[in-house]
Design an enzyme around this catalytic site. Structure first.
Site, short mmCIF file in Angstrom:
data_model
loop_
_atom_site.label_atom_id
_atom_site.label_comp_id
_atom_site.label_asym_id
_atom_site.label_seq_id
_atom_site.Cartn_x
_atom_site.Cartn_y
_atom_site.Cartn_z
N ASN A 37 165.38 9.96 -55.59
CA ASN A 37 165.34 10.01 -54.13
C ASN A 37 166.24 8.97 -53.47
OD1 ASN A 37 164.44 11.09 -51.73
ND2 ASN A 37 162.62 9.77 -51.60
N TYR A 160 153.13 2.10 -43.75
CA TYR A 160 153.67 2.96 -44.80
C TYR A 160 153.17 4.40 -44.65
CZ TYR A 160 154.04 5.63 -48.94
OH TYR A 160 154.28 6.68 -49.77
N HIS A 217 151.37 0.82 -51.41
CA HIS A 217 152.83 0.82 -51.51
C HIS A 217 153.40 -0.57 -51.79
CE1 HIS A 217 156.67 3.10 -50.71
NE2 HIS A 217 155.91 3.99 -51.29
N GLU A 241 146.20 2.87 -54.78
CA GLU A 241 147.51 3.00 -55.45
C GLU A 241 148.43 1.82 -55.15
OE1 GLU A 241 149.41 6.69 -54.48
OE2 GLU A 241 151.38 5.98 -55.13
N GLU A 267 154.71 4.93 -60.05
CA GLU A 267 155.72 5.89 -59.57
C GLU A 267 157.15 5.34 -59.70
OE1 GLU A 267 154.21 6.44 -55.56
OE2 GLU A 267 155.86 5.26 -54.77
N HIS A 317 153.45 11.31 -60.20
CA HIS A 317 154.10 11.28 -58.89
C HIS A 317 154.55 12.68 -58.50
CE1 HIS A 317 157.49 9.42 -56.25
NE2 HIS A 317 156.33 9.29 -55.63
C1 CS2 Z 1 154.84 7.48 -52.36
C2 CS2 Z 1 156.22 8.01 -52.38
O1 CS2 Z 1 154.14 9.61 -53.04
C3 CS2 Z 1 153.87 8.43 -53.04
O2 CS2 Z 1 152.86 7.96 -53.51
O3 CS2 Z 1 154.61 6.19 -52.70
O4 CS2 Z 1 156.27 8.95 -51.38
C4 CS2 Z 1 157.39 7.05 -52.22
O5 CS2 Z 1 157.36 6.42 -50.98
C5 CS2 Z 1 158.65 7.84 -52.36
O6 CS2 Z 1 158.62 8.56 -53.56
C6 CS2 Z 1 159.88 6.97 -52.31
O7 CS2 Z 1 161.00 7.74 -52.64
MG MG Z 2 152.90 5.97 -53.88
#
Ligand code: CS2
Ligand code: MG
Length: 408
Positions: A37, A160, A217, A241, A267, A317
């Protein structure tokens, strides 16, 4: 059997999916996903410039040897770019293997351990009321598990994964277009004071059965993470998480000494060496790697097996940046893994995505049902792909009130 050519495509509906198509002299082809990403051109260039020229002429059935050859042969090992590129090759070779065998991949892993795999959706709101509406709409759709993120009163920016405006059940993608990142603010104190009460209100409104997940996050220090985990214990979360930055495998020790809240992490990991201590020391409950940038099926299966020995379940993920190809690879692992936990789910099922990646994997009542078609069970429409071009994006960066850069 020989690989005759491989092509890399970059683009997709609202996402720069990196799709690898590996052709063989028997007319069978395999597909893989190398989407990293907001850094999509990097694995694409590694594939085009180094890996594909070496792949041509190899026997696609030797997926293990090919994985080892690229991994060890690079000398400078691991990292998300390289592991995404090897991962795409690996997925495509497993796809070919399944097509040759006439079997869906889960059969090659050991068959089905369950009928459907529970998934979780992303609920979000600019404030708690909006978040409650978002959760309610997922519950109405039959989801049994929901990740909850909401705006924090007085926080310099939304927080976030929190939309500025309310989006209901529209998947909210926290990416920003353009090469220069947007800047978000963060205030740990406000977050820590607000979030436990907000989570408790969600539990009170939706009752004991809803599986509630929350993503920190990477924003807390180990001591703060321990304090938050203790405070949210009465909520009965399915998981908390990424409470701490993921580089430090010792960071969760303090949290573990103070709380029994289930922890999910991983992730951003791209190899077993990022999480072996976490798993072996039983510091986590769910491992969040993705086949996309953790070296594909071959490597992630090793992580899943190590995790199984230590009571750690999977929670792959599944952010919208993964194409339906790696989501399918994960669907096959989810069908097989004795230690399956849950699957993050956003991408399958949008009409534009279905047109680009036709498949019979399906979602129903918060469960994902794997396709019985041979291989990954996903195709790629090259004519459809011509509609899309690459457009650069970047993750936001985060700064504290005094300007200090923090973790996104
Ligand atoms: C996130 C992600 O899905 C999740 O748990 O932490 O969306 C993350 O922000 C993105 O994969 C970043 O590219
Ligand atoms: Mg995440």
């Amino acid at each position: 059997m020989k690989i005759t050519d491989a092509q890399v495509f970059v683009g997709g509906p609202g996402k720069n999916y990196v799709t690898l198509k590996v052709m063989t002299d028997q007319g069978i082809y395999g597909l893989g996903d190398a989407t990293l990403n907001n850094h999509e051109t990097l694995p694409a260039a590694y594939l085009r410039d180094y890996l594909v020229p070496n792949l041509v002429g190899m026997d696609p059935r030797n997926s293990e040897d090919i994985w080892q050859l690229f991994y060890r042969g690079a000398y400078f090992r691991r990292g998300p770019v390289a592991m995404a590129a090897y991962g795409a090759i690996d997925m495509a070779l497993w796809d070919i293997k399944g097509k040759l065998a006439g079997m869906p991949l889960y059969q090659l892993f050991g068959g089905k351990s369950r009928d459907g795999a529970m998934v979780y959706a992303h609920a979000a709101g600019s404030d708690l009321d909006a978040l409650m509406d978002s959760v309610a709409s997922y519950v109405e759709q039959g989801f049994k598990a929901v990740r909850v993120q909401c705006g924090i009163p007085g926080m310099p920016s939304a927080g976030y994964a929190v939309p500025k405006d309310d989006v209901g059940t529209t998947p909210y993608i926290t990416d920003f277009s353009g090469i220069r990142p947007s800047v978000e603010g963060w205030d740990t104190g406000r977050y820590m004071r607000y979030m436990p009460g907000a989570l408790a209100e969600i539990r009170a409104r939706f009752g004991p059965d809803l599986k509630i997940l929350h993503d920190v996050h990477h924003r807390l220090l180990p001591r703060e993470a321990a304090e938050l985990a203790k405070a949210v214990e009465p909520v009965g979360l399915f998981w908390l998480e990424d409470p701490t930055p993921a580089e430090d495998q010792d960071a969760l020790k303090l949290l573990r000494q103070h709380s029994t809240v289930p922890i999910a992490i991983g992730e951003v990991f791209n190899s077993i060496w990022d999480c072996n201590k976490l798993i072996e020391n039983e510091l986590i409950d769910f491992i969040r790697v993705a086949v996309t940038y953790a070296g594909g099926i071959t490597h992630v299966k090793r992580i899943v097996d190590l995790a199984a020995m230590h009571h750690v379940r999977t929670g792959f993920h599944g952010a919208p940046s993964h194409s339906p190809l790696s989501m399918a690879a994960q669907a096959h692992l989810n069908a097989w893994a004795p230690n399956f936990g849950i699957q993050e789910y956003l991408v399958l099922g949008t009409p534009a995505c279905d047109a680009l990646f036709p498949s019979e994997h399906r979602m129903e009542n918060g469960m994902m049902y794997v396709s019985d078609a041979p291989g990954l069970g996903v195709d790629f429409d090259e004519t459809e792909a011509e509609r899309y071009t690459y457009s650069p994006g970047s993750h936001p960066i985060v700064r504290l009130e005094d300007g200090t850069v923090w973790n996104y």
